[in-house]
Design a protein around this motif. Structure first.
Motif, PDB file in Angstrom:
ATOM      1  N   LEU A  41       0.831  -1.210   0.000  1.00 44.32           N
ATOM      2  CA  LEU A  41       0.000   0.000   0.000  1.00 44.32           C
ATOM      3  C   LEU A  41       0.865   1.259   0.000  1.00 44.32           C
ATOM      4  N   LYS A  42       1.972   1.205   0.715  1.00 43.73           N
ATOM      5  CA  LYS A  42       2.885   2.351   0.732  1.00 43.73           C
ATOM      6  C   LYS A  42       3.497   2.568  -0.649  1.00 43.73           C
ATOM      7  N   LEU A  43       3.897   1.481  -1.296  1.00 42.39           N
ATOM      8  CA  LEU A  43       4.463   1.587  -2.651  1.00 42.39           C
ATOM      9  C   LEU A  43       3.456   2.195  -3.614  1.00 42.39           C
ATOM     10  N   THR A  44       2.242   1.663  -3.628  1.00 45.17           N
ATOM     11  CA  THR A  44       1.255   2.104  -4.618  1.00 45.17           C
ATOM     12  C   THR A  44       0.723   3.510  -4.336  1.00 45.17           C
ATOM     13  N   SER A  45       0.935   3.999  -3.123  1.00 51.77           N
ATOM     14  CA  SER A  45       0.518   5.386  -2.830  1.00 51.77           C
ATOM     15  C   SER A  45       1.350   6.388  -3.621  1.00 51.77           C
TER      16      SER A  45
END
Length: 214
Positions: A41-45
């Motif tokens: 989720l952090k990456l795709t943010s």
């Protein structure tokens, strides 16, 4: 006294920095970074909406990149009422030492939502180089660096998460290999015993609930 406090504070800062370094695991399997759900989720943010749609669908399906784009051109392979993709052998990637075979890919309810969003947005094809560059920029922005950040990491993440949660999901390695289209030896050699934390395990289990179709 001030000098003593200064030394203690300096030691504390050093310990905190050391502990942070020690807790930042970099998990690499077959050259690809394996992220936990929170890290994903952090990456795709740090991706734009189109790339978030692509990566969500790639993670939920576990398809190889060439298979993913074949599916994008053939939405008729996707059966939301049954929560599966029937991937014909002409859509399957040709791997060394293995023949192309028809394959059925299971989906969670969330996986179906990701495909509905992908097809609804009519996403245009992105080549491997464009995807790799976008993902590595996001990896750097997220603080993960660029090592192992590439399109095929999402397939390996799904295999890893399914392997980790197989007991709770009531599945075995044959269920996973049939879904992923590779040999059982691959799971044993690369995805068993990674040592996820309890929190990471629970996050994976939540993501995968309903994968068997219940």
């Amino acid at each position: 006294m001030d000098n003593i406090l200064h030394k203690i504070r300096k030691v504390d800062i050093t310990l905190v920095s050391y502990c942070r370094h020690m807790t930042e695991r970099i998990i690499i399997r077959q050259g690809c970074r394996i992220l936990a759900p929170a890290q994903y989720l952090k990456l795709t943010s740090h991706l734009n909406e189109a790339y978030r749609l692509i990566t969500d669908a790639m993670l939920n399906t576990g398809l190889r990149t060439v298979e993913f784009w074949a599916l994008a051109e053939h939405p008729e392979w996707y059966h939301p009422s049954s929560r599966v993709i029937d991937l014909p052998k002409e859509g399957a990637a040709k791997k060394a030492k293995s023949a192309k075979k028809d394959r059925t890919i299971r989906l969670t309810a969330g996986g179906c939502k990701s495909l509905d969003a992908l097809f609804g947005a009519k996403i245009e094809y992105r080549d491997r180089d464009a995807m790799r560059k976008a993902l590595r920029r996001a990896g750097i922005a997220a603080g993960f660096g660029a090592k192992g950040i590439m399109p095929k990491m999402f397939r390996k993440m799904l295999a890893s998460w399914l392997t980790e949660c197989r007991k709770e999901l009531g599945i075995d390695t044959l269920d996973i290999t049939a879904n992923m289209g590779h040999e059982e030896k691959t799971l044993r050699d690369h995805y068993l015993g990674i040592g996820w934390s309890k929190e990471e395990h629970n996050d994976m289990l939540e993501f995968l609930r309903g994968w068997r179709g219940e």
